[in-house]
Design a protein around this motif. Sequence first.
Motif, PDB file in Angstrom:
ATOM      1  N   HIS A 276     146.142  26.954  20.374  1.00 31.11           N
ATOM      2  CA  HIS A 276     146.269  25.863  21.007  1.00 31.11           C
ATOM      3  C   HIS A 276     147.011  24.668  21.022  1.00 31.11           C
ATOM      4  O   HIS A 276     147.317  24.136  21.928  1.00 31.11           O
ATOM      5  CB  HIS A 276     144.924  25.161  20.070  1.00 31.11           C
ATOM      6  N   ASN A 495     138.922  26.615  39.436  1.00 37.25           N
ATOM      7  CA  ASN A 495     138.674  25.941  38.883  1.00 37.25           C
ATOM      8  C   ASN A 495     139.584  26.328  37.639  1.00 37.25           C
ATOM      9  O   ASN A 495     139.030  26.181  36.211  1.00 37.25           O
ATOM     10  CB  ASN A 495     137.144  26.733  38.627  1.00 37.25           C
ATOM     11  N   PRO A 497     142.758  24.671  34.975  1.00 32.66           N
ATOM     12  CA  PRO A 497     143.753  24.064  34.776  1.00 32.66           C
ATOM     13  C   PRO A 497     145.303  24.400  35.001  1.00 32.66           C
ATOM     14  O   PRO A 497     145.433  25.743  34.228  1.00 32.66           O
ATOM     15  CB  PRO A 497     143.376  23.719  33.636  1.00 32.66           C
ATOM     16  N   MET A 499     147.418  24.823  33.221  1.00 32.69           N
ATOM     17  CA  MET A 499     147.904  24.968  31.510  1.00 32.69           C
ATOM     18  C   MET A 499     148.057  25.856  31.194  1.00 32.69           C
ATOM     19  O   MET A 499     148.192  26.663  30.579  1.00 32.69           O
ATOM     20  CB  MET A 499     147.122  23.674  30.953  1.00 32.69           C
ATOM     21  N   GLU A 500     146.853  26.820  32.260  1.00 29.80           N
ATOM     22  CA  GLU A 500     146.350  28.257  31.498  1.00 29.80           C
ATOM     23  C   GLU A 500     147.138  29.261  31.814  1.00 29.80           C
ATOM     24  O   GLU A 500     148.296  30.597  31.435  1.00 29.80           O
ATOM     25  CB  GLU A 500     145.462  28.579  32.200  1.00 29.80           C
ATOM     26  N   ARG A 503     150.204  29.004  30.418  1.00 23.83           N
ATOM     27  CA  ARG A 503     150.728  29.827  28.652  1.00 23.83           C
ATOM     28  C   ARG A 503     151.131  31.466  29.252  1.00 23.83           C
ATOM     29  O   ARG A 503     151.117  32.077  28.210  1.00 23.83           O
ATOM     30  CB  ARG A 503     149.041  29.837  28.136  1.00 23.83           C
ATOM     31  N   SER A 541     143.382  24.200  39.537  1.00 19.44           N
ATOM     32  CA  SER A 541     142.534  23.700  39.835  1.00 19.44           C
ATOM     33  C   SER A 541     143.808  21.712  39.551  1.00 19.44           C
ATOM     34  O   SER A 541     143.648  21.535  38.658  1.00 19.44           O
ATOM     35  CB  SER A 541     140.969  22.994  38.893  1.00 19.44           C
ATOM     36  N   THR A 543     143.092  17.894  40.510  1.00 16.57           N
ATOM     37  CA  THR A 543     142.080  16.843  40.860  1.00 16.57           C
ATOM     38  C   THR A 543     142.683  16.003  41.068  1.00 16.57           C
ATOM     39  O   THR A 543     144.020  15.559  41.056  1.00 16.57           O
ATOM     40  CB  THR A 543     141.152  16.768  39.574  1.00 16.57           C
ATOM     41  N   GLY A 544     141.795  15.200  41.318  1.00 16.62           N
ATOM     42  CA  GLY A 544     142.256  13.633  42.124  1.00 16.62           C
ATOM     43  C   GLY A 544     143.300  13.969  43.175  1.00 16.62           C
ATOM     44  O   GLY A 544     143.045  15.046  43.988  1.00 16.62           O
ATOM     45  N   ASN A 550     148.809  10.434  38.956  1.00 14.11           N
ATOM     46  CA  ASN A 550     147.909  12.055  38.954  1.00 14.11           C
ATOM     47  C   ASN A 550     148.824  12.958  37.957  1.00 14.11           C
ATOM     48  O   ASN A 550     149.889  13.497  38.488  1.00 14.11           O
ATOM     49  CB  ASN A 550     147.672  12.243  39.938  1.00 14.11           C
ATOM     50  N   MET A 551     148.717  12.834  37.284  1.00 10.71           N
ATOM     51  CA  MET A 551     149.850  13.801  35.750  1.00 10.71           C
ATOM     52  C   MET A 551     149.130  14.747  35.824  1.00 10.71           C
ATOM     53  O   MET A 551     150.606  15.955  35.874  1.00 10.71           O
ATOM     54  CB  MET A 551     149.267  13.321  34.813  1.00 10.71           C
ATOM     55  N   ALA A 552     147.984  15.572  36.781  1.00  9.94           N
ATOM     56  CA  ALA A 552     147.658  16.904  36.891  1.00  9.94           C
ATOM     57  C   ALA A 552     148.368  17.736  37.443  1.00  9.94           C
ATOM     58  O   ALA A 552     148.826  18.824  37.583  1.00  9.94           O
ATOM     59  CB  ALA A 552     145.701  17.164  37.111  1.00  9.94           C
TER      60      ALA A 552
ATOM     61  N   MET B  35     145.104  22.047  14.662  1.00  8.92           N
ATOM     62  CA  MET B  35     145.166  21.122  15.845  1.00  8.92           C
ATOM     63  C   MET B  35     145.564  19.652  15.773  1.00  8.92           C
ATOM     64  O   MET B  35     144.996  18.952  14.993  1.00  8.92           O
ATOM     65  CB  MET B  35     144.101  21.589  16.960  1.00  8.92           C
ATOM     66  N   ASN B  46     141.584  19.686  30.138  1.00 13.96           N
ATOM     67  CA  ASN B  46     141.071  21.201  30.265  1.00 13.96           C
ATOM     68  C   ASN B  46     139.631  20.926  30.927  1.00 13.96           C
ATOM     69  O   ASN B  46     139.533  22.157  31.863  1.00 13.96           O
ATOM     70  CB  ASN B  46     141.962  21.694  29.821  1.00 13.96           C
ATOM     71  N   ILE B  49     139.182  18.878  34.203  1.00 15.80           N
ATOM     72  CA  ILE B  49     139.634  19.831  35.250  1.00 15.80           C
ATOM     73  C   ILE B  49     138.664  20.913  35.305  1.00 15.80           C
ATOM     74  O   ILE B  49     138.939  21.377  36.993  1.00 15.80           O
ATOM     75  CB  ILE B  49     140.966  20.344  34.906  1.00 15.80           C
ATOM     76  N   ARG B  50     138.099  21.869  34.493  1.00 14.37           N
ATOM     77  CA  ARG B  50     137.075  22.881  34.469  1.00 14.37           C
ATOM     78  C   ARG B  50     136.127  22.307  35.420  1.00 14.37           C
ATOM     79  O   ARG B  50     135.841  23.052  36.158  1.00 14.37           O
ATOM     80  CB  ARG B  50     137.279  23.728  33.379  1.00 14.37           C
ATOM     81  N   GLU B  54     138.523  14.395  37.475  1.00 16.28           N
ATOM     82  CA  GLU B  54     139.700  14.212  37.206  1.00 16.28           C
ATOM     83  C   GLU B  54     140.023  13.925  35.316  1.00 16.28           C
ATOM     84  O   GLU B  54     139.064  12.870  35.055  1.00 16.28           O
ATOM     85  CB  GLU B  54     140.282  12.830  37.815  1.00 16.28           C
ATOM     86  N   PRO B  55     140.985  14.326  34.597  1.00 16.66           N
ATOM     87  CA  PRO B  55     140.950  14.496  33.237  1.00 16.66           C
ATOM     88  C   PRO B  55     141.742  12.843  33.390  1.00 16.66           C
ATOM     89  O   PRO B  55     141.939  11.940  33.924  1.00 16.66           O
ATOM     90  CB  PRO B  55     142.528  15.249  33.502  1.00 16.66           C
ATOM     91  N   LYS B 115     146.945   3.096  34.044  1.00 15.54           N
ATOM     92  CA  LYS B 115     145.551   4.036  34.567  1.00 15.54           C
ATOM     93  C   LYS B 115     144.621   4.432  32.556  1.00 15.54           C
ATOM     94  O   LYS B 115     146.416   4.626  32.636  1.00 15.54           O
ATOM     95  CB  LYS B 115     146.186   4.614  35.772  1.00 15.54           C
TER      96      LYS B 115
END
Lengths: 637, 262
Positions: A276, A495, A497, A499-500, A503, A541, A543-544, A550-552, B35, B46, B49-50, B54-55, B115
Amino acid sequence: MILDSKIPPGSIENKWTDYKFQMKLVNPANKRKHKIIVVGTGLAGASAAASLAELGYNVHSFTFHDSPRRAHSIAAQGGINAAKNYPNDGDSVHRLFYDTVKGGDFRAREANVHRLAEISTQIIDHCVAQGVPFAREYGGLLDNRSFGGAQVSRTFYARGQTGQQLLLGAYQSLMRQVGLGAVKLHTRREMLDVVVVDGQTRGIIVRNLVTGELERHEADAVVLATGGYGRVFYLSTNAVGCNVTATWRAHKRGALFANPCFTQIHPTCIPVTGDHQSKLTLMSESLRNDGRVWVPKTAGDKRSPEKIPESERFYFLEEKYPSFGNLVPRDVASRNAKQVCDQGLGVGETGLAVYLDFSDAIKRLGKDKIAEKYGNLFQMYDKITDENPYQVPMRIYPAVHYTMGGLWVDYNLMSNLPGLHVLGEANFSDHGANRLGASALMQGLADGYFIIPHTIGHYLASNKIPKVTTDHPAFVDAENSVKARQDKLLAVKGNKPAMEFHRQLGKVMWDYCGMARNEAGLKIALDEIPKIREAFWKEVSVTGSGQDLNMALEEAGRIADFLEFGELLVLDAYTRRESCGGHFREESQVGEGEALRDDNNFCHVAAWEFKGVGQKSELHKEPLAFDNVHLTQRSYK
Amino acid sequence: MNQKLSFLLRLWRQKDGNSQGKFQEIRMKDIPPDMSFLEMLDEANNDLIRKGEEPVAFESDCREGICGTCSLVVNGLPHGSDPGTTVCQLFMRRFNDGATITVEPWRAKAFPVIKDLVTDRSAFDQIISAGGFVSVNTGGAPDANATAIRKCDADTAMDAAACIGCGACVAACPNASAMLFVSAKVSHLGHLPQGQPERERRVVRMVQKMDELGFGNCSNRYECEAACPKEISVEHIARMNRDYGFASLLGTERERGNSGAG
């Protein structure tokens, strides 16, 4: 392509002094007419922006953070080197120069390193004048401590927060210039491309991270001080926002990337505990002044550390390297920690840790003295691990920390793209294959305060720089390509993120291109990385939209760049079939696992030219000459 | 120690500064106790997002308590209830299994929400820009050991300089006052000989800027000190008030002998 390092002639001691006189100057009244863009506000960027503005240039400073003070230089703990010789222990400019060239395992330019050593003393003077509260003795003078790879005490420090204090000094100087109207500050802007017009670097494209708007900014010269790429390994001591995007995008526009495989694995970090984790935390090298590194002599010894008698402990650094002991350079300390863990002597639940033990120092100096020197580090350790290091030894293990590689620059700190200057960790210049502790702060500030103010003037005075506006086709083209990449990310609509994928990439990098590398493993990595990249562009994925914060989207863009860059890093490691410093090729070793260089074939800087994603980059070599420090097998015995 | 934990998160969602915000509830399970709080939020994001949602926007960077980027109010307290801790250094082992955890942004007029959990703290930069520096250009400094500084002064200056500029002091204060932040810088530079030539000018200009930007006044509640992740003392506020008083009485441009730090 011929790589001209532009090292000035003359003896090593006089090169910089003579060159400063040779360089052309910009008339004080004309400086205002020159606009300079500085990207990044860490030690190198903030010091450069402030110093250039003090000289009178029209400076625009950019950071992707909400404030210039957030840059990751702030997290540097231990200290900053300078050849002041205040402790009277035999230090000199030449010794700092020598230690740094040797520490870098003879893969840095002598001339750059000597200049760095010369400037080191001025940095301390300037920082004290700014009000940096360095540690002092009761007599009121400055205190020093020792760092790895040196037998003198030349490290100045402000508790365990030296980077913070130096950065705040530079930040305050920068904000003073902002207040005076000499610097225009652009926060929450991420640089996504450089703009080259008729062969000269003339601007940047940034995304306003709050509104999503893409902006074009033109200038007479651009300075990148955007830090290192350690996050390509996913887990590192770097901040979670650290990225390769600015330098990688410059590379894709033609700037050569030098020695990307030279990455530093820092020996003293808090060990990995689980999947994690988002990052690892460094425990400053300064702790090795008083902490002793050991493991049990018997594999599988599960007794708690205080129950293991002195005679059954293996102080492996002290035993193997009696002259330097626990203060060997980082690459050596890391490799030895890995070796003992590979032999099954590691401690803790995972067996991937060694002890860093302060009990002797606490007995000798008292708990208060230790708390005064390292209090904040002990507290940080306690918070993360829930263990009190005053009572039980710390458990530490190596982790990715710093990257010596970076964009190729000449002696003027200019890349092969005219007008594009690169400072601090973002360039490749001074640390060779391994950086000594407390030298990153020194280099960042040397570049920003004392080198770029001279060399950028020389560039501006000796080149014709015609007027250009942001409606030039080169700006339109660059903005369009940024927009296209952003739209492509948003259009994948998978679908997973981002981050996967990060990693996955990190695991491949660490497993096959980490502390030890070999041909077979590197081939696997070269095979795996394009697959992860392909999967990313199919399954990510995001989003936004691109129209607001939009941090993603920001994160996915940075990871997409790491997925391209990682391949180059591995290719460089694969091509350099020698060991040197932090780059350890298992095929090339001597004695008990010491790095064995191959000076006949690899005494050069490897500078890579971009040829397209998935295409093999082209290698250019800049030969390195050692006229002042004799090329030898490094020994810290 | 390795037992997994579950939580009910209540996260503040707000589209932008002009919109109304509300809480979104998210259930988290199988959280390992070692954690970190922000890693737990990463996992929550996450999951969103899946699902194609929106996160939640929140800021962090160094994740080791020094950059000052992270800025969350956890169960009503800036950075949560652990003393001397930024929220990035807060670990889930500090929460009870099954707990409800409410997460909000800094709430202060001078820190408008951009935001979700992200606020605009650039007012702090403006205050520094008004006077939080020593006016010294690169190049002309005397030798670093030319001036001896009493160790106790250097140490006190360092205590104040440890401020990370996160803004928890403002978020904790019922008046949204920035006095602890401003006084930390005034006190840091005021304790050093290098800070003396501009001592009066600095305090007056920084305080004026602070007032102008909409921060409130200090009413001695000391919530700031309790919330400060670097445990900066409110004594610095007292020193700043004294400096401000002198400077207001005597004028900011008065030539001042180097009468030591105080």
